[in-house]
Motif scaffolding. Structure first.
Motif, PDB file in Angstrom:
ATOM      1  N   GLU A 114      67.620  54.744  13.895  1.00  0.00           N
ATOM      2  CA  GLU A 114      67.267  53.515  14.358  1.00  0.00           C
ATOM      3  C   GLU A 114      67.697  53.308  15.871  1.00  0.00           C
ATOM      4  OE1 GLU A 114      65.124  51.285  13.508  1.00  0.00           O
ATOM      5  OE2 GLU A 114      64.374  52.687  11.940  1.00  0.00           O
ATOM      6  N   HIS A 149      60.967  55.867   5.871  1.00  0.00           N
ATOM      7  CA  HIS A 149      61.083  54.562   6.591  1.00  0.00           C
ATOM      8  C   HIS A 149      60.149  54.663   7.676  1.00  0.00           C
ATOM      9  CE1 HIS A 149      65.270  53.823   4.904  1.00  0.00           C
ATOM     10  NE2 HIS A 149      65.336  55.215   5.085  1.00  0.00           N
ATOM     11  N   ARG A 150      59.967  53.642   8.277  1.00  0.00           N
ATOM     12  CA  ARG A 150      58.952  53.555   9.266  1.00  0.00           C
ATOM     13  C   ARG A 150      57.552  53.929   9.067  1.00  0.00           C
ATOM     14  NH1 ARG A 150      60.426  52.528  15.417  1.00  0.00           N
ATOM     15  NH2 ARG A 150      62.631  51.439  15.094  1.00  0.00           N
ATOM     16  N   ASN A 162      65.534  52.803  19.108  1.00  0.00           N
ATOM     17  CA  ASN A 162      65.227  51.457  19.763  1.00  0.00           C
ATOM     18  C   ASN A 162      66.018  51.536  21.392  1.00  0.00           C
ATOM     19  OD1 ASN A 162      64.579  50.118  17.651  1.00  0.00           O
ATOM     20  ND2 ASN A 162      66.576  49.731  16.791  1.00  0.00           N
TER      21      ASN A 162
END
Length: 317
Positions: free
Chosen positions: A311, A209-210, A315
């Protein structure tokens, strides 16, 4: 409590029982063994509470000081245990009984009335080393136990938690005997065939991911059973995931019992705090390495929950 105060506290008492944490690693076992040996050298009675989770990795390298059956301690000491929730099965009688906790986890829950905490130490073994020096005790078995504790917790000096002090202490320990090469070979330069098979399964399960900065992977009980692996074969798999190029946060989830999963996070702590990720599940540890438990129906569900925590942490930072 300072290390000097902890040493004085130990000198003024006798008949100790030292506790280690669930799924014990080299730091908790080495720290406990070294502390018991040091106290015994002073003529005191000190034993380790038997831990049912000890794997075959350690008996050849540590002089365990297991308490004899029927031993009744006067004082309980916890080492490398940030939370009583990390007590192993069979330790229920010791909840609320620890008088002194020696630890290096910033997430420590402060459950003991006396806490000797140094969150800057790469391992609890560094704190125990300084306490042993204050007690005026050192020997080859103590040094070997502390070397195991320190090197296994800082990845043989490659983890970001390693400090110049880590190297200085290791150098002094090595002067006590010729054990470093044997320890390093066993823990850092030897991989069993079962572990290699598990690594291939992890690679197959891995999701990125990312733009490749986060890697999430996992193993089920069936995966482990298919190659005859035990938890001992899984101990370094989280660190293996973190070696992949571009990965700044490695998330490893493994099934311990049906519906109960162990989360291990290894992170570039300048980018994300591993302990903050694990805190979403009531776990914790260090900024670069932390753990927690996840209850889920399937491995996929547990991996999704773990990534969602990553996540949320990113964030929020």
């Amino acid at each position: 409590m300072t290390e000097q105060e902890a040493a004085r506290w130990l000198l003024e008492r006798d008949n100790f029982l030292v506790l280690t944490h669930v799924r014990p690693d080299g730091d908790t076992l080495g720290s406990a063994a070294a502390l018991c040996l040091a106290l015994q050298a002073l003529g005191k009675t000190a034993w380790m509470m038997p831990n049912p989770g000890v794997t075959p990795d350690y008996p050849d390298y540590l002089d365990f000081q297991w308490a004899p059956e029927g031993y009744t301690p006067e004082h309980i000491v916890s080492v490398d245990i940030a939370d009583e929730a990390l007590f192993p099965e069979g330790y229920e009688a010791f909840v609320g009984k620890s008088e002194l906790c020696i630890d290096h986890h910033g997430s420590n829950r402060r459950y003991a009335p006396n806490l000797c905490l140094d969150a800057s130490a790469s391992a609890c073994g560094e704190i125990i080393y300084r306490i042993c020096r204050l007690l005026g005790v050192m020997s080859e078995p103590i040094a070997r136990a502390l070397y195991v504790a320190i090197t296994t917790d800082n990845g043989c000096f490659v983890y970001s938690s390693t400090t110049p002090e880590s190297h200085r202490i290791a150098a002094e320990l090595m002067e006590q005997g010729d054990f470093a090469r044997r320890v390093n070979k066993h823990f850092f330069q030897t991989r069993g065939r079962k572990e290699l098979k598990l690594q291939s399964m992890l690679i197959a399960s891995m999701a990125f991911h990312r733009e490749g900065q986060v890697a999430v992977c996992g193993l089920t009980l069936a995966d482990k059973a298919s190659v005859g692996a035990t938890d001992a074969d899984c101990s370094e798999l989280a660190s293996f995931c973190a070696t992949i190029e571009g990965v700044r946060c490695a998330v490893f989830v493994r099934e311990l019992t049906p519906g109960d999963f162990k989360l291990s996070v290894r992170a570039d702590d300048t980018w994300i705090n591993a302990s903050s990720v694990c805190a979403h599940f009531g776990g914790g540890g260090h900024a670069a390495a932390a753990g927690a438990s996840i209850l889920a129906e399937t491995l996929g569900e547990a991996m999704d929950a773990a990534y969602a925590a990553v996540e949320r942490t990113l964030n929020a930072e």
